[in-house]
Design a protein around this motif. Structure first.
Motif, PDB file in Angstrom:
ATOM      1  N   UNK A  21       0.825  -1.211   0.000  1.00 19.38           N
ATOM      2  CA  UNK A  21       0.000   0.000   0.000  1.00 19.38           C
ATOM      3  C   UNK A  21       0.865   1.269   0.000  1.00 19.38           C
ATOM      4  N   UNK A  22       2.126   1.155  -0.428  1.00 16.95           N
ATOM      5  CA  UNK A  22       3.103   2.241  -0.390  1.00 16.95           C
ATOM      6  C   UNK A  22       2.582   3.537  -1.008  1.00 16.95           C
ATOM      7  N   UNK A  23       1.920   3.443  -2.136  1.00 15.13           N
ATOM      8  CA  UNK A  23       1.440   4.644  -2.829  1.00 15.13           C
ATOM      9  C   UNK A  23       0.084   5.118  -2.315  1.00 15.13           C
ATOM     10  N   UNK A  24      -0.490   4.432  -1.343  1.00 14.47           N
ATOM     11  CA  UNK A  24      -1.825   4.765  -0.857  1.00 14.47           C
ATOM     12  C   UNK A  24      -1.838   5.448   0.503  1.00 14.47           C
ATOM     13  N   UNK A  25      -0.688   5.590   1.146  1.00 14.98           N
ATOM     14  CA  UNK A  25      -0.648   6.251   2.455  1.00 14.98           C
ATOM     15  C   UNK A  25       0.493   7.259   2.491  1.00 14.98           C
ATOM     16  N   UNK A  26       0.454   8.178   3.457  1.00 16.11           N
ATOM     17  CA  UNK A  26       1.463   9.252   3.503  1.00 16.11           C
ATOM     18  C   UNK A  26       2.741   8.900   4.264  1.00 16.11           C
ATOM     19  N   UNK A  27       3.030   7.623   4.456  1.00 15.36           N
ATOM     20  CA  UNK A  27       4.226   7.223   5.195  1.00 15.36           C
ATOM     21  C   UNK A  27       3.900   6.448   6.456  1.00 15.36           C
ATOM     22  N   UNK A  28       2.685   6.563   6.929  1.00 12.17           N
ATOM     23  CA  UNK A  28       2.188   5.764   8.053  1.00 12.17           C
ATOM     24  C   UNK A  28       0.943   5.049   7.555  1.00 12.17           C
ATOM     25  N   UNK A  29       0.969   3.727   7.594  1.00 12.19           N
ATOM     26  CA  UNK A  29      -0.140   2.914   7.093  1.00 12.19           C
ATOM     27  C   UNK A  29      -1.077   2.575   8.242  1.00 12.19           C
ATOM     28  N   UNK A  30      -2.230   3.242   8.340  1.00  7.56           N
ATOM     29  CA  UNK A  30      -3.138   2.978   9.461  1.00  7.56           C
ATOM     30  C   UNK A  30      -3.642   1.532   9.500  1.00  7.56           C
ATOM     31  N   UNK A  31      -3.820   0.922   8.346  1.00  8.09           N
ATOM     32  CA  UNK A  31      -4.286  -0.473   8.302  1.00  8.09           C
ATOM     33  C   UNK A  31      -3.213  -1.397   8.866  1.00  8.09           C
ATOM     34  N   UNK A  32      -1.983  -1.240   8.413  1.00 12.89           N
ATOM     35  CA  UNK A  32      -0.888  -2.073   8.904  1.00 12.89           C
ATOM     36  C   UNK A  32      -0.605  -1.849  10.375  1.00 12.89           C
ATOM     37  N   UNK A  33      -0.681  -0.607  10.816  1.00 13.70           N
ATOM     38  CA  UNK A  33      -0.436  -0.288  12.221  1.00 13.70           C
ATOM     39  C   UNK A  33      -1.505  -0.906  13.115  1.00 13.70           C
ATOM     40  N   UNK A  34      -2.762  -0.795  12.708  1.00 12.43           N
ATOM     41  CA  UNK A  34      -3.862  -1.384  13.487  1.00 12.43           C
ATOM     42  C   UNK A  34      -3.738  -2.904  13.540  1.00 12.43           C
ATOM     43  N   UNK A  35      -3.418  -3.525  12.397  1.00 14.94           N
ATOM     44  CA  UNK A  35      -3.231  -4.977  12.354  1.00 14.94           C
ATOM     45  C   UNK A  35      -2.132  -5.419  13.314  1.00 14.94           C
ATOM     46  N   UNK A  36      -1.020  -4.707  13.312  1.00 10.47           N
ATOM     47  CA  UNK A  36       0.105  -5.069  14.175  1.00 10.47           C
ATOM     48  C   UNK A  36      -0.250  -4.919  15.648  1.00 10.47           C
ATOM     49  N   UNK A  37      -0.963  -3.852  15.998  1.00 11.69           N
ATOM     50  CA  UNK A  37      -1.356  -3.645  17.397  1.00 11.69           C
ATOM     51  C   UNK A  37      -2.256  -4.781  17.873  1.00 11.69           C
ATOM     52  N   UNK A  38      -3.282  -5.121  17.089  1.00 15.08           N
ATOM     53  CA  UNK A  38      -4.181  -6.203  17.493  1.00 15.08           C
ATOM     54  C   UNK A  38      -3.448  -7.537  17.574  1.00 15.08           C
ATOM     55  N   UNK A  39      -2.556  -7.809  16.624  1.00 12.33           N
ATOM     56  CA  UNK A  39      -1.789  -9.052  16.663  1.00 12.33           C
ATOM     57  C   UNK A  39      -0.923  -9.114  17.918  1.00 12.33           C
ATOM     58  N   UNK A  40      -0.247  -8.017  18.211  1.00 13.67           N
ATOM     59  CA  UNK A  40       0.655  -7.994  19.360  1.00 13.67           C
ATOM     60  C   UNK A  40      -0.092  -8.106  20.689  1.00 13.67           C
ATOM     61  N   UNK A  41      -1.292  -7.577  20.756  1.00 12.70           N
ATOM     62  CA  UNK A  41      -2.095  -7.688  21.983  1.00 12.70           C
ATOM     63  C   UNK A  41      -2.530  -9.138  22.193  1.00 12.70           C
ATOM     64  N   UNK A  42      -2.924  -9.814  21.112  1.00 14.05           N
ATOM     65  CA  UNK A  42      -3.420 -11.190  21.225  1.00 14.05           C
ATOM     66  C   UNK A  42      -2.321 -12.236  21.261  1.00 14.05           C
TER      67      UNK A  42
END
Length: 70
Positions: A21-42
């Motif tokens: 999604x490199x061309x779809x976000x401004x340098x911070x990918x909210x989808x990837x960040x949210x996925x990582x947070x939920x994965x790390x919590x579980x």
């Protein structure tokens, strides 16, 4: 090596593997960040990162490789 001398196929392949999604976000990918947070919590390991190519470059140039929520 100047970016102009690197094959467009190589740069597209790296981007596709590292951050599709490199061309779809401004340098911070909210989808990837949210996925990582939920994965790390579980997860017991909590080892998934949400960083983009831009964030990885900034960390490499200016910070350390220490993983934290901060």
């Amino acid at each position: 090596m100047p970016l102009e001398k690197i094959s467009r196929h190589l740069t597209d392949a790296v981007i596709a593997v590292e951050d599709h999604r490199f061309y779809l976000h401004p340098g911070i990918d909210p989808i990837g960040l949210t996925r990582a947070v939920f994965y790390n919590i579980r997860s017991d390991d909590g080892r998934q990162g949400g960083s983009t190519i831009t964030q990885q470059l900034a960390r490499t140039l200016f910070l350390s490789n220490v993983r934290s929520y901060g």
